[in-house]
Design a protein around this motif. Structure first.
Motif, PDB file in Angstrom:
ATOM      1  N   LEU A  54      -7.240   1.197  -1.880  1.00 27.27           N
ATOM      2  CA  LEU A  54      -5.924   0.624  -1.604  1.00 27.27           C
ATOM      3  C   LEU A  54      -4.953   1.738  -1.204  1.00 27.27           C
ATOM      4  N   THR A 111      -6.850  -7.297 -10.332  1.00 26.17           N
ATOM      5  CA  THR A 111      -7.590  -7.068  -9.095  1.00 26.17           C
ATOM      6  C   THR A 111      -7.677  -5.614  -8.672  1.00 26.17           C
ATOM      7  N   ALA A 112      -7.088  -4.708  -9.444  1.00 26.15           N
ATOM      8  CA  ALA A 112      -7.059  -3.302  -9.022  1.00 26.15           C
ATOM      9  C   ALA A 112      -7.358  -2.388 -10.198  1.00 26.15           C
ATOM     10  N   THR A 158      -5.847 -14.078  -7.704  1.00 23.41           N
ATOM     11  CA  THR A 158      -6.369 -13.764  -9.032  1.00 23.41           C
ATOM     12  C   THR A 158      -7.449 -14.745  -9.451  1.00 23.41           C
ATOM     13  N   ARG A 170      -0.036 -10.040  -4.305  1.00 27.40           N
ATOM     14  CA  ARG A 170      -0.650  -9.456  -3.114  1.00 27.40           C
ATOM     15  C   ARG A 170      -2.083  -9.920  -2.934  1.00 27.40           C
ATOM     16  N   PHE A 171      -2.839 -10.000  -4.027  1.00 24.97           N
ATOM     17  CA  PHE A 171      -4.226 -10.428  -3.968  1.00 24.97           C
ATOM     18  C   PHE A 171      -4.416 -11.644  -4.855  1.00 24.97           C
ATOM     19  N   GLU A 185       0.823  -1.205   0.000  1.00 26.04           N
ATOM     20  CA  GLU A 185       0.000   0.000   0.000  1.00 26.04           C
ATOM     21  C   GLU A 185       0.862   1.263   0.000  1.00 26.04           C
ATOM     22  N   MET A 231       1.039  -5.010  -7.242  1.00 24.31           N
ATOM     23  CA  MET A 231      -0.022  -5.836  -6.671  1.00 24.31           C
ATOM     24  C   MET A 231       0.167  -7.331  -6.942  1.00 24.31           C
ATOM     25  N   ALA A 243     -15.862   1.144  -8.848  1.00 19.58           N
ATOM     26  CA  ALA A 243     -16.235  -0.268  -8.975  1.00 19.58           C
ATOM     27  C   ALA A 243     -17.514  -0.410  -9.797  1.00 19.58           C
ATOM     28  N   SER A 267      -9.505  -1.574  -5.212  1.00 16.05           N
ATOM     29  CA  SER A 267      -9.733  -2.950  -5.624  1.00 16.05           C
ATOM     30  C   SER A 267     -10.946  -2.988  -6.546  1.00 16.05           C
ATOM     31  N   ALA A 268     -11.110  -4.086  -7.242  1.00 20.91           N
ATOM     32  CA  ALA A 268     -12.257  -4.247  -8.135  1.00 20.91           C
ATOM     33  C   ALA A 268     -13.568  -4.231  -7.352  1.00 20.91           C
ATOM     34  N   ASP A 269     -13.503  -4.498  -6.061  1.00 17.33           N
ATOM     35  CA  ASP A 269     -14.689  -4.490  -5.204  1.00 17.33           C
ATOM     36  C   ASP A 269     -15.016  -3.112  -4.653  1.00 17.33           C
TER      37      ASP A 269
END
Length: 161
Positions: free
Chosen positions: A34, A89-90, A126, A123-124, A4, A120, A51, A28-30
């Motif tokens: 970040l 994801t971002a 996929t 980090r998250f 971050e 990223m 989003a 994030s996609a949600d």
């Protein structure tokens, strides 16, 4: 250094390179923030709207058979909101005043989106990609980074104007 913090440093470098930017946000996609460098805006609200716009942009590219989402540009009376893919994801959202050079905005936004995607990586998970819903269709496309876009030259007008 935490991911971050590295993303925040990238946003700050981007704003230094482009003084016409009034804000920068990585989400994030949600719709979760970040990192953000937005002194005059509400980052949580913008992340949620990003989003939602991402969902609409993804659906539009699907319907138009345009492939995975890459970017979205909205122009208002006082400036621009530009959203760029930043890996699976971002997403990167930039706010710019109406005096910005849009070509430079795209160039810098795409570069920073690619850099954030690199940061990223790992980090998250996929397992829920929103950008690449289909396998690459050509060898050229397989080697392309999500934040790097090809240059498209419009066809010449048949009417001569």
């Amino acid at each position: 250094m935490a991911v971050e913090a590295e993303v925040l440093n990238e946003l700050r470098r981007l704003r230094t390179r482009m003084p016409q930017l009034t804000g920068a946000l990585a989400a994030s996609a949600d719709g979760l923030v970040l990192a953000q460098d937005m002194p005059k805006s509400e980052p949580e609200g913008l992340a949620a709207l990003t989003a939602a716009a991402l969902g609409v942009g993804r659906r539009m590219t699907d319907l138009a058979a345009g492939g995975g989402f890459r970017e979205l540009l909205v122009r208002g009376a006082g400036g621009y909101v530009a959203t760029y893919a930043a890996g699976p994801t971002a997403v990167l959202t930039l706010l710019a005043d109406d005096r910005v050079n849009v070509g430079r905005l795209h160039l810098e936004g795409r570069r920073s989106g690619s850099r954030i995607a690199e940061l990223m990586t790992g980090r998250f998970p996929t397992d829920r990609p929103f950008l690449a819903d289909r396998p690459p269709s050509s060898p050229l496309e397989r080697g392309r980074t999500l934040g790097a876009l090809p240059i498209r030259i419009p066809p010449q007008s048949r009417h001569g104007f």
